[in-house]
Scaffold this motif. Structure first.
Motif, PDB file in Angstrom:
ATOM      1  N   SER A 206       0.953  -1.449  -0.510  1.00 54.70           N
ATOM      2  CA  SER A 206      -0.558   0.253   0.368  1.00 54.70           C
ATOM      3  C   SER A 206       0.654   1.265  -0.126  1.00 54.70           C
ATOM      4  N   PRO A 207       0.527   2.314  -0.295  1.00 57.04           N
ATOM      5  CA  PRO A 207       1.636   4.178  -0.546  1.00 57.04           C
ATOM      6  C   PRO A 207       1.839   3.997   0.837  1.00 57.04           C
ATOM      7  N   LEU A 208       1.033   3.589   2.205  1.00 53.44           N
ATOM      8  CA  LEU A 208       1.665   4.179   3.451  1.00 53.44           C
ATOM      9  C   LEU A 208       2.434   3.464   3.756  1.00 53.44           C
ATOM     10  N   ASP A 209       2.548   1.691   3.094  1.00 57.53           N
ATOM     11  CA  ASP A 209       3.588   0.895   3.936  1.00 57.53           C
ATOM     12  C   ASP A 209       4.488   1.043   2.611  1.00 57.53           C
ATOM     13  N   ALA A 210       4.723   1.545   1.621  1.00 59.34           N
ATOM     14  CA  ALA A 210       5.719   2.192   0.665  1.00 59.34           C
ATOM     15  C   ALA A 210       6.678   2.716   0.994  1.00 59.34           C
ATOM     16  N   GLN A 211       5.746   4.226   1.674  1.00 57.27           N
ATOM     17  CA  GLN A 211       6.685   5.279   2.394  1.00 57.27           C
ATOM     18  C   GLN A 211       7.895   5.223   3.099  1.00 57.27           C
ATOM     19  N   THR A 212       8.663   6.141   2.547  1.00 55.73           N
ATOM     20  CA  THR A 212       9.950   6.136   3.027  1.00 55.73           C
ATOM     21  C   THR A 212      10.427   7.117   3.615  1.00 55.73           C
ATOM     22  N   GLY A 213      11.964   7.893   4.092  1.00 55.69           N
ATOM     23  CA  GLY A 213      12.729   8.693   3.847  1.00 55.69           C
ATOM     24  C   GLY A 213      12.378   9.762   5.158  1.00 55.69           C
ATOM     25  N   PRO A 214      12.967  10.483   5.128  1.00 53.28           N
ATOM     26  CA  PRO A 214      13.355  11.452   6.715  1.00 53.28           C
ATOM     27  C   PRO A 214      11.844  11.931   7.042  1.00 53.28           C
ATOM     28  N   ALA A 215      10.954  12.513   6.578  1.00 54.20           N
ATOM     29  CA  ALA A 215       9.913  12.757   7.390  1.00 54.20           C
ATOM     30  C   ALA A 215       9.116  11.575   7.994  1.00 54.20           C
ATOM     31  N   LYS A 216       9.133  10.604   7.317  1.00 53.55           N
ATOM     32  CA  LYS A 216       8.360   9.015   7.948  1.00 53.55           C
ATOM     33  C   LYS A 216       9.174   8.891   9.471  1.00 53.55           C
ATOM     34  N   ARG A 217      10.757   9.032   9.034  1.00 56.93           N
ATOM     35  CA  ARG A 217      11.592   8.139  10.014  1.00 56.93           C
ATOM     36  C   ARG A 217      11.736   9.534  11.596  1.00 56.93           C
ATOM     37  N   ASN A 218      11.006  10.847  11.271  1.00 57.40           N
ATOM     38  CA  ASN A 218      10.737  11.935  12.093  1.00 57.40           C
ATOM     39  C   ASN A 218      12.687  12.259  12.022  1.00 57.40           C
ATOM     40  N   ASP A 219      13.003  12.140  11.354  1.00 56.05           N
ATOM     41  CA  ASP A 219      14.574  12.609  10.890  1.00 56.05           C
ATOM     42  C   ASP A 219      15.034  13.749  11.079  1.00 56.05           C
ATOM     43  N   ARG A 220      14.715  14.887  11.617  1.00 57.71           N
ATOM     44  CA  ARG A 220      14.747  15.877  12.009  1.00 57.71           C
ATOM     45  C   ARG A 220      16.224  16.755  11.804  1.00 57.71           C
ATOM     46  N   LYS A 221      17.345  16.468  11.857  1.00 61.58           N
ATOM     47  CA  LYS A 221      18.901  16.836  11.829  1.00 61.58           C
ATOM     48  C   LYS A 221      18.540  16.291   9.501  1.00 61.58           C
ATOM     49  N   ILE A 238       6.827  23.610  -0.517  1.00 60.13           N
ATOM     50  CA  ILE A 238       6.648  22.831  -0.620  1.00 60.13           C
ATOM     51  C   ILE A 238       7.253  21.324   0.058  1.00 60.13           C
ATOM     52  N   TYR A 239       8.349  21.632  -0.099  1.00 61.40           N
ATOM     53  CA  TYR A 239       9.130  20.634   0.771  1.00 61.40           C
ATOM     54  C   TYR A 239       8.295  20.213   2.768  1.00 61.40           C
ATOM     55  N   ASN A 240       8.169  21.813   2.718  1.00 59.57           N
ATOM     56  CA  ASN A 240       7.846  21.684   4.554  1.00 59.57           C
ATOM     57  C   ASN A 240       6.074  21.419   4.777  1.00 59.57           C
ATOM     58  N   LEU A 241       5.302  21.807   3.290  1.00 52.09           N
ATOM     59  CA  LEU A 241       3.705  21.069   3.721  1.00 52.09           C
ATOM     60  C   LEU A 241       3.960  19.558   3.586  1.00 52.09           C
ATOM     61  N   LEU A 242       4.784  19.161   2.575  1.00 46.32           N
ATOM     62  CA  LEU A 242       5.241  17.667   2.295  1.00 46.32           C
ATOM     63  C   LEU A 242       5.369  16.474   3.586  1.00 46.32           C
ATOM     64  N   THR A 243       5.945  16.870   3.693  1.00 47.36           N
ATOM     65  CA  THR A 243       6.849  17.019   5.589  1.00 47.36           C
ATOM     66  C   THR A 243       5.487  16.327   5.988  1.00 47.36           C
ATOM     67  N   GLN A 244       5.158  17.962   6.258  1.00 47.61           N
ATOM     68  CA  GLN A 244       4.530  17.610   7.543  1.00 47.61           C
ATOM     69  C   GLN A 244       3.192  16.950   7.748  1.00 47.61           C
ATOM     70  N   SER A 245       2.761  16.739   6.157  1.00 49.55           N
ATOM     71  CA  SER A 245       1.843  15.574   5.154  1.00 49.55           C
ATOM     72  C   SER A 245       1.847  14.529   6.014  1.00 49.55           C
ATOM     73  N   ILE A 246       2.768  13.650   5.704  1.00 50.98           N
ATOM     74  CA  ILE A 246       3.651  12.860   5.809  1.00 50.98           C
ATOM     75  C   ILE A 246       4.039  12.328   6.593  1.00 50.98           C
ATOM     76  N   GLN A 247       4.174  13.400   8.034  1.00 50.66           N
ATOM     77  CA  GLN A 247       4.439  12.701   9.271  1.00 50.66           C
ATOM     78  C   GLN A 247       3.072  12.569  10.572  1.00 50.66           C
ATOM     79  N   LYS A 248       2.093  13.721   9.577  1.00 53.33           N
ATOM     80  CA  LYS A 248       0.452  13.228  10.138  1.00 53.33           C
ATOM     81  C   LYS A 248      -0.042  12.112  10.151  1.00 53.33           C
ATOM     82  N   THR A 249       0.166  11.410   8.234  1.00 53.13           N
ATOM     83  CA  THR A 249      -0.070  10.037   8.149  1.00 53.13           C
ATOM     84  C   THR A 249       0.747   9.222   8.561  1.00 53.13           C
ATOM     85  N   ASN A 250       1.830   9.399   9.075  1.00 53.43           N
ATOM     86  CA  ASN A 250       2.431   8.014   9.609  1.00 53.43           C
ATOM     87  C   ASN A 250       3.030   8.859  11.651  1.00 53.43           C
ATOM     88  N   VAL A 251       1.904   8.918  11.740  1.00 49.93           N
ATOM     89  CA  VAL A 251       2.000   9.118  13.430  1.00 49.93           C
ATOM     90  C   VAL A 251       1.539   7.247  14.378  1.00 49.93           C
TER      91      VAL A 251
END
Length: 251
Positions: A206-221, A238-251
């Protein structure tokens, strides 16, 4: 064999002309275009008309014009009680003039004149007011694709919104990525295997399970490093908006 008239000369119309022209189950009897020369590379001149009054008789009339023009074009058709459909993802069936039998013949795909498509892999979303007309649209769609779905106008609107996210917005992000590569003297081709794998992954996950990257990991650095690197305010937004959306989706 179903007789079809296509009304329009844009991307979708031209691809449908090619598909029906190659089908053994459909006879493309005519196409309408305001400027006939736009279709001369696809059809003989005697199969093209620029007059609504000269449109010939057919089993299905496919209006494939801009969304804003669909209602007006359907009103100008000089006949009644024939099956008239449009190809839009966002226009309701009832926007077609009521003097004819109404339907929708929506191919869910992105079309560009310079890029060929494989219609056998394109889903068609069908809608009609009468069951007998749906059978005709089903037969027509099956002539070029095995992927058929009965989708009403409300469902089609939601599907079109979803398609904008997964296609138009995604392609814009490719453009942003390409711009960043160009600015830093890197070939965009290096990213193409990543793009292809990302698309291929959702065949199994699923798209949710396929998500990777620093936003999902909450890699703030890493996120902050990226934001510090970007100079374009639009890219930062755009970067900020998509990062926030990914983080909300992957809480």
């Amino acid at each position: 064999m179903l007789k079809v008239v296509i009304i329009g000369s844009g991307n979708v119309a031209q691809h449908l002309i090619k598909a029906f022209r190659n089908s053994q189950k459909v006879e493309l009897v005519q196409a309408y275009a305001r400027h006939a020369e736009n279709l001369l590379h696809l059809l003989d001149a005697d199969k093209i008309t620029s007059s609504f009054d000269a449109i010939t008789e057919a089993d299905v009339y496919i209006i494939s014009v801009s969304d804003d023009a669909i209602s007006g074009v359907s009103s100008q058709l000089p006949f009644k009680d024939r099956l008239v459909v449009h190809t839009s993802g966002s226009v309701a069936l009832d926007q077609l003039n009521i003097k004819n039998r109404r339907g929708v013949f929506y191919p869910l795909q992105t079309f560009s004149k310079s890029k060929e498509v494989n219609f056998t892999k394109i889903p068609f979303c069908l809608e009609s007011e009468k069951e007998s007309d749906y059978k005709v649209l089903e037969e027509l769609a099956l002539a070029i694709s095995p992927l058929l779905y009965a989708i009403d106008s409300i469902q089609r609107q939601s599907l079109h919104v979803a398609a904008v996210f997964v296609n138009n917005f995604t392609n814009h992000l490719y453009a942003v990525g390409s711009e960043i590569c160009t600015e830093n003297n890197i070939s965009f081709d290096i990213l193409k295997p990543l793009i292809q794998e990302t698309a291929a992954k959702i065949e199994q996950l699923s798209p949710l399970d396929a998500q990777t990257g620093p936003a999902k990991r909450n890699d703030r650095k890493t996120i902050q490093k990226h934001l510090d690197f970007l100079k374009d305010e639009n890219q930062i937004a755009i970067y900020n908006l998509l990062t926030q959306s990914i983080q909300k989706t992957n809480v």
